[in-house]
Design a protein around this motif. Structure first.
Motif, PDB file in Angstrom:
ATOM      1  N   ASN A 226       3.090 -33.544 -43.205  1.00  0.00           N
ATOM      2  CA  ASN A 226       2.969 -33.029 -41.842  1.00  0.00           C
ATOM      3  C   ASN A 226       1.518 -32.649 -41.538  1.00  0.00           C
ATOM      4  O   ASN A 226       0.687 -32.524 -42.439  1.00  0.00           O
ATOM      5  CB  ASN A 226       3.923 -31.846 -41.596  1.00  0.00           C
ATOM      6  N   GLN A 227       1.215 -32.461 -40.255  1.00  0.00           N
ATOM      7  CA  GLN A 227      -0.160 -32.259 -39.806  1.00  0.00           C
ATOM      8  C   GLN A 227      -0.814 -31.043 -40.472  1.00  0.00           C
ATOM      9  O   GLN A 227      -1.949 -31.105 -40.933  1.00  0.00           O
ATOM     10  CB  GLN A 227      -0.188 -32.094 -38.280  1.00  0.00           C
ATOM     11  N   LYS A 228      -0.107 -29.932 -40.535  1.00  0.00           N
ATOM     12  CA  LYS A 228      -0.687 -28.709 -41.078  1.00  0.00           C
ATOM     13  C   LYS A 228      -1.004 -28.870 -42.566  1.00  0.00           C
ATOM     14  O   LYS A 228      -2.087 -28.479 -43.034  1.00  0.00           O
ATOM     15  CB  LYS A 228       0.291 -27.537 -40.880  1.00  0.00           C
ATOM     16  N   LEU A 229      -0.056 -29.453 -43.311  1.00  0.00           N
ATOM     17  CA  LEU A 229      -0.283 -29.678 -44.737  1.00  0.00           C
ATOM     18  C   LEU A 229      -1.452 -30.632 -44.940  1.00  0.00           C
ATOM     19  O   LEU A 229      -2.280 -30.446 -45.842  1.00  0.00           O
ATOM     20  CB  LEU A 229       0.979 -30.225 -45.400  1.00  0.00           C
ATOM     21  N   PHE A 230      -1.523 -31.670 -44.112  1.00  0.00           N
ATOM     22  CA  PHE A 230      -2.608 -32.646 -44.194  1.00  0.00           C
ATOM     23  C   PHE A 230      -3.958 -31.950 -44.039  1.00  0.00           C
ATOM     24  O   PHE A 230      -4.887 -32.162 -44.812  1.00  0.00           O
ATOM     25  CB  PHE A 230      -2.424 -33.707 -43.108  1.00  0.00           C
ATOM     26  N   GLU A 231      -4.086 -31.093 -43.014  1.00  0.00           N
ATOM     27  CA  GLU A 231      -5.338 -30.386 -42.771  1.00  0.00           C
ATOM     28  C   GLU A 231      -5.681 -29.458 -43.932  1.00  0.00           C
ATOM     29  O   GLU A 231      -6.838 -29.388 -44.374  1.00  0.00           O
ATOM     30  CB  GLU A 231      -5.244 -29.592 -41.466  1.00  0.00           C
ATOM     31  N   ASN A 232      -4.674 -28.735 -44.430  1.00  0.00           N
ATOM     32  CA  ASN A 232      -4.930 -27.796 -45.521  1.00  0.00           C
ATOM     33  C   ASN A 232      -5.328 -28.517 -46.809  1.00  0.00           C
ATOM     34  O   ASN A 232      -6.193 -28.052 -47.555  1.00  0.00           O
ATOM     35  CB  ASN A 232      -3.700 -26.925 -45.772  1.00  0.00           C
ATOM     36  N   LEU A 233      -4.694 -29.671 -47.087  1.00  0.00           N
ATOM     37  CA  LEU A 233      -5.073 -30.451 -48.264  1.00  0.00           C
ATOM     38  C   LEU A 233      -6.510 -30.959 -48.142  1.00  0.00           C
ATOM     39  O   LEU A 233      -7.283 -30.920 -49.113  1.00  0.00           O
ATOM     40  CB  LEU A 233      -4.116 -31.633 -48.457  1.00  0.00           C
ATOM     41  N   ALA A 234      -6.863 -31.445 -46.954  1.00  0.00           N
ATOM     42  CA  ALA A 234      -8.225 -31.948 -46.738  1.00  0.00           C
ATOM     43  C   ALA A 234      -9.249 -30.843 -46.968  1.00  0.00           C
ATOM     44  O   ALA A 234     -10.280 -31.043 -47.623  1.00  0.00           O
ATOM     45  CB  ALA A 234      -8.365 -32.525 -45.335  1.00  0.00           C
ATOM     46  N   LEU A 235      -8.967 -29.649 -46.440  1.00  0.00           N
ATOM     47  CA  LEU A 235      -9.890 -28.530 -46.623  1.00  0.00           C
ATOM     48  C   LEU A 235      -9.941 -28.076 -48.078  1.00  0.00           C
ATOM     49  O   LEU A 235     -11.004 -27.773 -48.611  1.00  0.00           O
ATOM     50  CB  LEU A 235      -9.473 -27.356 -45.726  1.00  0.00           C
ATOM     51  N   PHE A 236      -8.768 -28.026 -48.726  1.00  0.00           N
ATOM     52  CA  PHE A 236      -8.716 -27.578 -50.120  1.00  0.00           C
ATOM     53  C   PHE A 236      -9.544 -28.487 -51.023  1.00  0.00           C
ATOM     54  O   PHE A 236     -10.372 -28.021 -51.816  1.00  0.00           O
ATOM     55  CB  PHE A 236      -7.273 -27.529 -50.611  1.00  0.00           C
ATOM     56  N   PHE A 237      -9.313 -29.810 -50.909  1.00  0.00           N
ATOM     57  CA  PHE A 237     -10.046 -30.737 -51.766  1.00  0.00           C
ATOM     58  C   PHE A 237     -11.541 -30.724 -51.441  1.00  0.00           C
ATOM     59  O   PHE A 237     -12.383 -30.871 -52.335  1.00  0.00           O
ATOM     60  CB  PHE A 237      -9.478 -32.149 -51.640  1.00  0.00           C
ATOM     61  N   SER A 238     -11.880 -30.544 -50.162  1.00  0.00           N
ATOM     62  CA  SER A 238     -13.288 -30.483 -49.782  1.00  0.00           C
ATOM     63  C   SER A 238     -13.955 -29.253 -50.382  1.00  0.00           C
ATOM     64  O   SER A 238     -15.051 -29.332 -50.952  1.00  0.00           O
ATOM     65  CB  SER A 238     -13.425 -30.457 -48.255  1.00  0.00           C
ATOM     66  N   ALA A 239     -13.285 -28.098 -50.272  1.00  0.00           N
ATOM     67  CA  ALA A 239     -13.846 -26.862 -50.819  1.00  0.00           C
ATOM     68  C   ALA A 239     -13.957 -26.941 -52.332  1.00  0.00           C
ATOM     69  O   ALA A 239     -14.975 -26.541 -52.921  1.00  0.00           O
ATOM     70  CB  ALA A 239     -12.991 -25.668 -50.398  1.00  0.00           C
ATOM     71  N   ALA A 240     -12.909 -27.470 -52.986  1.00  0.00           N
ATOM     72  CA  ALA A 240     -12.933 -27.581 -54.454  1.00  0.00           C
ATOM     73  C   ALA A 240     -14.065 -28.496 -54.910  1.00  0.00           C
ATOM     74  O   ALA A 240     -14.769 -28.196 -55.887  1.00  0.00           O
ATOM     75  CB  ALA A 240     -11.581 -28.119 -54.951  1.00  0.00           C
ATOM     76  N   ALA A 241     -14.256 -29.595 -54.191  1.00  0.00           N
ATOM     77  CA  ALA A 241     -15.324 -30.523 -54.547  1.00  0.00           C
ATOM     78  C   ALA A 241     -16.704 -29.872 -54.346  1.00  0.00           C
ATOM     79  O   ALA A 241     -17.605 -30.020 -55.165  1.00  0.00           O
ATOM     80  CB  ALA A 241     -15.229 -31.796 -53.704  1.00  0.00           C
ATOM     81  N   GLY A 242     -16.844 -29.144 -53.237  1.00  0.00           N
ATOM     82  CA  GLY A 242     -18.107 -28.467 -52.975  1.00  0.00           C
ATOM     83  C   GLY A 242     -18.439 -27.440 -54.047  1.00  0.00           C
ATOM     84  O   GLY A 242     -19.568 -27.358 -54.536  1.00  0.00           O
ATOM     85  N   LEU A 243     -17.433 -26.653 -54.452  1.00  0.00           N
ATOM     86  CA  LEU A 243     -17.646 -25.655 -55.498  1.00  0.00           C
ATOM     87  C   LEU A 243     -17.955 -26.328 -56.833  1.00  0.00           C
ATOM     88  O   LEU A 243     -18.771 -25.828 -57.618  1.00  0.00           O
ATOM     89  CB  LEU A 243     -16.397 -24.766 -55.626  1.00  0.00           C
ATOM     90  N   ARG A 244     -17.287 -27.464 -57.094  1.00  0.00           N
ATOM     91  CA  ARG A 244     -17.538 -28.195 -58.345  1.00  0.00           C
ATOM     92  C   ARG A 244     -18.991 -28.671 -58.398  1.00  0.00           C
ATOM     93  O   ARG A 244     -19.655 -28.602 -59.445  1.00  0.00           O
ATOM     94  CB  ARG A 244     -16.584 -29.386 -58.434  1.00  0.00           C
ATOM     95  N   LEU A 245     -19.503 -29.151 -57.275  1.00  0.00           N
ATOM     96  CA  LEU A 245     -20.889 -29.590 -57.238  1.00  0.00           C
ATOM     97  C   LEU A 245     -21.862 -28.418 -57.328  1.00  0.00           C
ATOM     98  O   LEU A 245     -22.911 -28.497 -57.956  1.00  0.00           O
ATOM     99  CB  LEU A 245     -21.150 -30.362 -55.940  1.00  0.00           C
ATOM    100  N   LEU A 246     -21.484 -27.307 -56.706  1.00  0.00           N
ATOM    101  CA  LEU A 246     -22.366 -26.152 -56.644  1.00  0.00           C
ATOM    102  C   LEU A 246     -22.507 -25.487 -58.003  1.00  0.00           C
ATOM    103  O   LEU A 246     -23.619 -25.057 -58.384  1.00  0.00           O
ATOM    104  CB  LEU A 246     -21.818 -25.151 -55.624  1.00  0.00           C
ATOM    105  N   PHE A 247     -21.429 -25.410 -58.767  1.00  0.00           N
ATOM    106  CA  PHE A 247     -21.460 -24.678 -60.028  1.00  0.00           C
ATOM    107  C   PHE A 247     -21.319 -25.589 -61.238  1.00  0.00           C
ATOM    108  O   PHE A 247     -21.282 -25.123 -62.351  1.00  0.00           O
ATOM    109  CB  PHE A 247     -20.341 -23.622 -60.056  1.00  0.00           C
TER     110      PHE A 247
END
Length: 247
Positions: A226-247
């Motif tokens: 569903n739309q809400k889950l889709f948006e939350n997954l996109a944000l979650f993976f984006s944030a996790a990837a950003g933190l992985r690169l940062l640290f």
């Protein structure tokens, strides 16, 4: 280009994720970037991934091109092309660690900005969140820059497309066309830098079937989210990837 059995297994998993990210769960793209970076040096991994991305993009465009929002494409692509040119001149003049931290910081900041905007929109639902004239050019240049140096534009595009409040299918269709154009535009630069070679392309041909399998799986997965889950997954993976690169 020889790989150990363990590296081959990781490469196949990463290629499957390329396909799933292109036609299914957006934001997963950074996962395969990280995996390939464990198999090869960072710059070589960037060159290896690009033809696989182009193949996944072709499948995604064939599946979702009718949903693309061309207004957003034309707003972003010229700026993204400029970012690729900037990245071409910067690549090789900055260390891998500094580059990863820079990209990670950009991604985490943009995800945080998007969450703040979403919170404000929820607090005042009658008003649309405003985005200044700087928003599309900034995202475009950053996306072009990061995609050339690290194939890491996915989280930036996720933040932009979610900020535009695109429905799920329109999001995927717009991203598919945008990344096909952008990745094809990158190919001559990567060849010039010596990051796409005959041995690396031979490996791409072996991994291409895994990308196709992942893309077909992504097409099955997307309608079930569903739309809400889709948006939350996109944000979650984006944030996790950003933190992985940062640290």
């Amino acid at each position: 280009m020889s790989l150990t059995p363990e590296q081959w297994a990781l490469a196949v998993v990463a290629a499957l994720l390329v396909g799933v990210a292109k036609t299914g769960i957006a934001g997963m793209g950074m996962l395969f970037v990280v995996i390939f970076a464990q198999i090869l040096p960072a710059k070589q991994a960037t060159g290896l991934v690009l033809p696989l991305l182009c193949f996944g993009d072709i499948v995604a465009v064939a599946s979702y091109r009718q949903h693309a929002n061309w207004r957003h494409l034309w707003r972003l692509f010229p700026w993204a092309a400029l970012g690729v040119v900037v990245g071409f001149f910067v690549l090789g003049r900055i260390g891998d660690r500094d580059m990863r931290q820079l990209i990670g910081g950009i991604v985490v900041t943009l995800v945080a900005l998007h969450l703040v905007r979403r919170w404000r929109a929820r607090a005042t639902p009658e008003s649309e969140p405003e985005h200044g004239a700087w928003f599309a050019p900034s995202i475009g240049v950053l996306a072009g820059f990061t995609t050339l140096v690290a194939n890491a534009a996915g989280p930036l595009m996720a933040v932009y497309l979610l900020a535009m409040r695109l429905p799920k299918m329109e999001y995927v269709g717009t991203a598919a066309v945008f990344f096909l154009l952008l990745n094809l535009f990158k190919v001559p630069f990567m060849v010039s830098l010596g990051l796409i070679t005959q041995p690396s392309f031979a490996l791409n041909l072996w991994l291409a079937p895994a990308v196709l399998v992942g893309a077909l799986a992504g097409r099955k997965i997307l309608p079930k989210i569903n739309q809400k889950l889709f948006e939350n997954l996109a944000l979650f993976f984006s944030a996790a990837a950003g933190l992985r690169l940062l640290f």
